[in-house]
Every structure is written in structure tokens, then in C-alpha cells.
Design a protein around this motif. Sequence first.
Motif, PDB file in Angstrom:
ATOM      1  N   PRO A 193       0.806  -1.236   0.000  1.00  0.00           N
ATOM      2  CA  PRO A 193       0.000   0.000   0.000  1.00  0.00           C
ATOM      3  C   PRO A 193       0.834   1.279   0.000  1.00  0.00           C
ATOM      4  CG  PRO A 193       0.199  -0.812   2.228  1.00  0.00           C
ATOM      5  CD  PRO A 193       0.975  -1.781   1.362  1.00  0.00           C
ATOM      6  N   GLN A 194       2.166   1.152   0.121  1.00  0.00           N
ATOM      7  CA  GLN A 194       2.974   2.358   0.289  1.00  0.00           C
ATOM      8  C   GLN A 194       2.908   3.256  -0.933  1.00  0.00           C
ATOM      9  OE1 GLN A 194       7.005   1.554   1.403  1.00  0.00           O
ATOM     10  NE2 GLN A 194       7.580   3.718   1.567  1.00  0.00           N
ATOM     11  N   TRP A 195       3.040   2.669  -2.130  1.00  0.00           N
ATOM     12  CA  TRP A 195       3.004   3.452  -3.364  1.00  0.00           C
ATOM     13  C   TRP A 195       1.644   3.246  -4.040  1.00  0.00           C
ATOM     14  CZ3 TRP A 195       7.428   0.399  -2.194  1.00  0.00           C
ATOM     15  CH2 TRP A 195       8.531   1.132  -1.769  1.00  0.00           C
ATOM     16  N   TRP A 196       0.628   3.670  -3.352  1.00  0.00           N
ATOM     17  CA  TRP A 196      -0.757   3.396  -3.731  1.00  0.00           C
ATOM     18  C   TRP A 196      -1.154   4.014  -5.060  1.00  0.00           C
ATOM     19  CZ3 TRP A 196      -3.256   7.971  -4.391  1.00  0.00           C
ATOM     20  CH2 TRP A 196      -2.727   9.082  -3.739  1.00  0.00           C
ATOM     21  N   TRP A 197      -0.562   5.151  -5.423  1.00  0.00           N
ATOM     22  CA  TRP A 197      -0.988   5.888  -6.618  1.00  0.00           C
ATOM     23  C   TRP A 197      -0.741   5.096  -7.909  1.00  0.00           C
ATOM     24  CZ3 TRP A 197       2.924   7.349  -3.265  1.00  0.00           C
ATOM     25  CH2 TRP A 197       4.234   7.180  -3.731  1.00  0.00           C
ATOM     26  N   TYR A 198       0.174   4.148  -7.854  1.00  0.00           N
ATOM     27  CA  TYR A 198       0.502   3.361  -9.051  1.00  0.00           C
ATOM     28  C   TYR A 198      -0.731   2.593  -9.562  1.00  0.00           C
ATOM     29  CZ  TYR A 198       3.771   0.778 -12.074  1.00  0.00           C
ATOM     30  OH  TYR A 198       4.455   0.259 -13.148  1.00  0.00           O
ATOM     31  N   SER A 199      -1.510   2.010  -8.649  1.00  0.00           N
ATOM     32  CA  SER A 199      -2.689   1.231  -9.031  1.00  0.00           C
ATOM     33  C   SER A 199      -3.985   2.025  -8.969  1.00  0.00           C
ATOM     34  CB  SER A 199      -2.819  -0.002  -8.127  1.00  0.00           C
ATOM     35  OG  SER A 199      -1.777  -0.908  -8.326  1.00  0.00           O
ATOM     36  N   VAL A 200      -4.051   3.005  -8.085  1.00  0.00           N
ATOM     37  CA  VAL A 200      -5.320   3.701  -7.857  1.00  0.00           C
ATOM     38  C   VAL A 200      -5.765   4.483  -9.081  1.00  0.00           C
ATOM     39  CG1 VAL A 200      -6.394   5.607  -6.582  1.00  0.00           C
ATOM     40  CG2 VAL A 200      -5.164   3.809  -5.349  1.00  0.00           C
ATOM     41  N   PHE A 201      -4.874   5.221  -9.714  1.00  0.00           N
ATOM     42  CA  PHE A 201      -5.298   6.088 -10.819  1.00  0.00           C
ATOM     43  C   PHE A 201      -5.689   5.311 -12.079  1.00  0.00           C
ATOM     44  CE2 PHE A 201      -2.814   9.151  -8.207  1.00  0.00           C
ATOM     45  CZ  PHE A 201      -3.855  10.025  -7.943  1.00  0.00           C
ATOM     46  N   PRO A 202      -4.962   4.262 -12.478  1.00  0.00           N
ATOM     47  CA  PRO A 202      -5.493   3.445 -13.591  1.00  0.00           C
ATOM     48  C   PRO A 202      -6.813   2.771 -13.235  1.00  0.00           C
ATOM     49  CG  PRO A 202      -3.170   3.016 -13.256  1.00  0.00           C
ATOM     50  CD  PRO A 202      -3.614   3.854 -12.116  1.00  0.00           C
ATOM     51  N   GLY A 203      -6.962   2.356 -11.969  1.00  0.00           N
ATOM     52  CA  GLY A 203      -8.229   1.758 -11.544  1.00  0.00           C
ATOM     53  C   GLY A 203      -9.378   2.744 -11.615  1.00  0.00           C
ATOM     54  N   LEU A 204      -9.135   3.990 -11.225  1.00  0.00           N
ATOM     55  CA  LEU A 204     -10.180   5.012 -11.331  1.00  0.00           C
ATOM     56  C   LEU A 204     -10.550   5.273 -12.785  1.00  0.00           C
ATOM     57  CD1 LEU A 204      -9.103   7.666  -8.654  1.00  0.00           C
ATOM     58  CD2 LEU A 204     -11.146   6.215  -8.618  1.00  0.00           C
ATOM     59  N   ALA A 205      -9.581   5.224 -13.676  1.00  0.00           N
ATOM     60  CA  ALA A 205      -9.871   5.425 -15.102  1.00  0.00           C
ATOM     61  C   ALA A 205     -10.790   4.322 -15.620  1.00  0.00           C
ATOM     62  CB  ALA A 205      -8.566   5.454 -15.899  1.00  0.00           C
ATOM     63  N   ILE A 206     -10.521   3.082 -15.244  1.00  0.00           N
ATOM     64  CA  ILE A 206     -11.391   1.973 -15.653  1.00  0.00           C
ATOM     65  C   ILE A 206     -12.779   2.149 -15.059  1.00  0.00           C
ATOM     66  CG2 ILE A 206     -11.760  -0.518 -15.488  1.00  0.00           C
ATOM     67  CD1 ILE A 206      -8.721  -0.860 -15.456  1.00  0.00           C
ATOM     68  N   TYR A 207     -12.836   2.479 -13.785  1.00  0.00           N
ATOM     69  CA  TYR A 207     -14.124   2.630 -13.096  1.00  0.00           C
ATOM     70  C   TYR A 207     -14.983   3.703 -13.751  1.00  0.00           C
ATOM     71  CZ  TYR A 207     -17.383   4.224  -9.519  1.00  0.00           C
ATOM     72  OH  TYR A 207     -18.514   4.638  -8.856  1.00  0.00           O
ATOM     73  N   LEU A 208     -14.409   4.863 -14.005  1.00  0.00           N
ATOM     74  CA  LEU A 208     -15.180   5.961 -14.576  1.00  0.00           C
ATOM     75  C   LEU A 208     -15.624   5.654 -15.998  1.00  0.00           C
ATOM     76  CD1 LEU A 208     -13.178   9.053 -13.261  1.00  0.00           C
ATOM     77  CD2 LEU A 208     -15.440   8.280 -12.507  1.00  0.00           C
ATOM     78  N   THR A 209     -14.751   5.020 -16.782  1.00  0.00           N
ATOM     79  CA  THR A 209     -15.111   4.703 -18.165  1.00  0.00           C
ATOM     80  C   THR A 209     -16.256   3.710 -18.227  1.00  0.00           C
ATOM     81  OG1 THR A 209     -12.823   5.096 -18.848  1.00  0.00           O
ATOM     82  CG2 THR A 209     -14.228   3.872 -20.367  1.00  0.00           C
ATOM     83  N   VAL A 210     -16.158   2.631 -17.457  1.00  0.00           N
ATOM     84  CA  VAL A 210     -17.228   1.620 -17.440  1.00  0.00           C
ATOM     85  C   VAL A 210     -18.517   2.225 -16.903  1.00  0.00           C
ATOM     86  CG1 VAL A 210     -17.937  -0.600 -16.479  1.00  0.00           C
ATOM     87  CG2 VAL A 210     -15.586  -0.268 -17.228  1.00  0.00           C
TER      88      VAL A 210
END
Length: 299
Positions: A262-279
Motif C-alpha cells: 500500500p505504500q506506493w498506492w498511486w501506481y494502481s489507484v489512478f489506472p483503476g479510477l480510469a477503468i471505473y469511470l469509463t465503465v
Amino acid sequence: MSTTALAPPTVRAQHGLARQLRLYAATFARNQSAMLGLLIVLGFLLVALFAPWLAPYPEDASGSVKLAQKLRPPSSAHWFGTDEMGNDILSRVLLGARTSLQIGLTITCIAAFIGVPLGVIAGYFGGRVQECIMRVTDIFLSVPGLVLAIAIVGALGPGIRNAMLALSLVWWPGYVRLVQAKTLSLRSEVYVDAARMMGAGPWRIVFVHILPNCVSPIVIKASMDMGMAILSAASLGFLGLGAQPPAPEWGAMISVGRNYLPQWWWYSVFPGLAIYLTVLGFNLIGDGLRDVLDPKQRS
């Protein structure tokens, strides 16, 4: 008597079509969630079209190495932070939108191109033709789509093209089922009987009289399938079967980024948000189109 009533039939038809389009637009505009989905999807399309100019570091999409800047948190220089190679995550997310748009369009178009004609033919001709088409469809539907896609990609080899081909091959049965059911309800309509009595051949009836009346459910399904196709392709990318590094693909970015949680959380969070918003955007548009094109399903 109004001037519209005295106009030629073609003019009256144009006025009627204009009124219907205005009604559709007004119905869609009253749906707040559909308008939100439209804004999200328009934003996604604009990002996909202008990503090379919007990305602050477009060279980072080709796998550049900047180890002095690796795994930096979000800042004014890198709004979404950087990855383990020092690449700007914002740039890779923006450029990854192009890959996702290509995936969604390719899978949806190929699946509709295969499934829609088969569904119309099966529904109209019936008999052995229907049995043959529907039994093959049932075979594909009996296996979970993502599992079958993984098996196909495993046989063909990992890569974005093979992933799109595999997902297209497991996506078409849904269109066959949908269009076949719609055709069964349309083939006994009065205008179909009238066309048959006037000497129209079966193929003319299928593609001129029945298929245009299947457009509404096809458009609704295609709008929702765009988001689900992007999500499925991201799933294959997460498993390492989709786009291969250094290609900027959201699922592959999440797959690599999970090793730094969880330390470098931004690596996964922002691509995940892009998928979430698009879907989410495509699903909201699909719900809005259903309300417009299928009044029986209006909420």
C-alpha cells in the motif's frame, strides 16, 4: 388544415422524424444519470483523441527509464506520481485511453458483426437453421466468457491483438440471443406479412424490414458492451495476457502496481479510477438509451 398535412409524403416523413428525434433528445436530457454518463464518455473520447497533446510526458508511454524519479508521489510535476521506472503515470493513463477505446470498439463491432446477422437469420428462418445456430451459441454461452477468452489467448499467445480477438469470439453469442428473440417477435408483424405478399424475398425481408427494427436493442447492448469490453480487456491485461509492457494499458498498470501496495498506492489507484469511470459512463449511457428507445423499460 396545417401546412405539414398538405406537404408531400417525404416532407411529412422528415417532419415526423425530426419530432421523434426531439422527443428522444428531451427524454435523454431529463435523465440526470444518463447526462452524467454522456459527460464521462465524451471526456473519455476527447482524452483518447488528444492524448498525445494532453500528456505532459508522452515519451513515457514508450518505456523510457528515469530511475532518479521512480515511485515519486503525486506532485505539481507529476499529478499522478511516477512508476518504478520513473515514468509519469498521468501520461500513461491518458495514452492508455487510446488503447481502451480501440479495444472497446473492436470487440463490440466484431461481436455485433458476427452475432446480429446470425440472430436475424435464426429468428426468421427457424427450423434446422435456427437449431444449428442456437446450439453453437449455447456451446459458447455454456463456458464463462472470461475463462474461454483466457484459454484462447493462452493458445494464441499474449498480446493486445490476440486479447481483442479472443474477447470478440466470446462476445457474439449475446447478440445472437438478443436479435433472435427480437426477430421472433417481428416476423409475424403486419408489415412483414405485407412485404411477403408483395413478393419480397426472404433476404430482403430480413435485411430491409426486420433488421432495421432491431436497431434499438442492439444500440443499447452495444453501449453497455463498450464498458464491459474495456473491463474484460483490463482483466486480461491484469493477468499478463493483454497488452505487454511498455504499452500503456490500464489493466497491465494495475497488475504491476499491486506489487507496490500500500505504500506506493498511486501506481494502481489512478489506472483503476480510469477503468471505473469509463465503465460507469458507458453503463449510464446504456441505461439512458434504454429509457429513450425502449419505453416499456422506462424507470
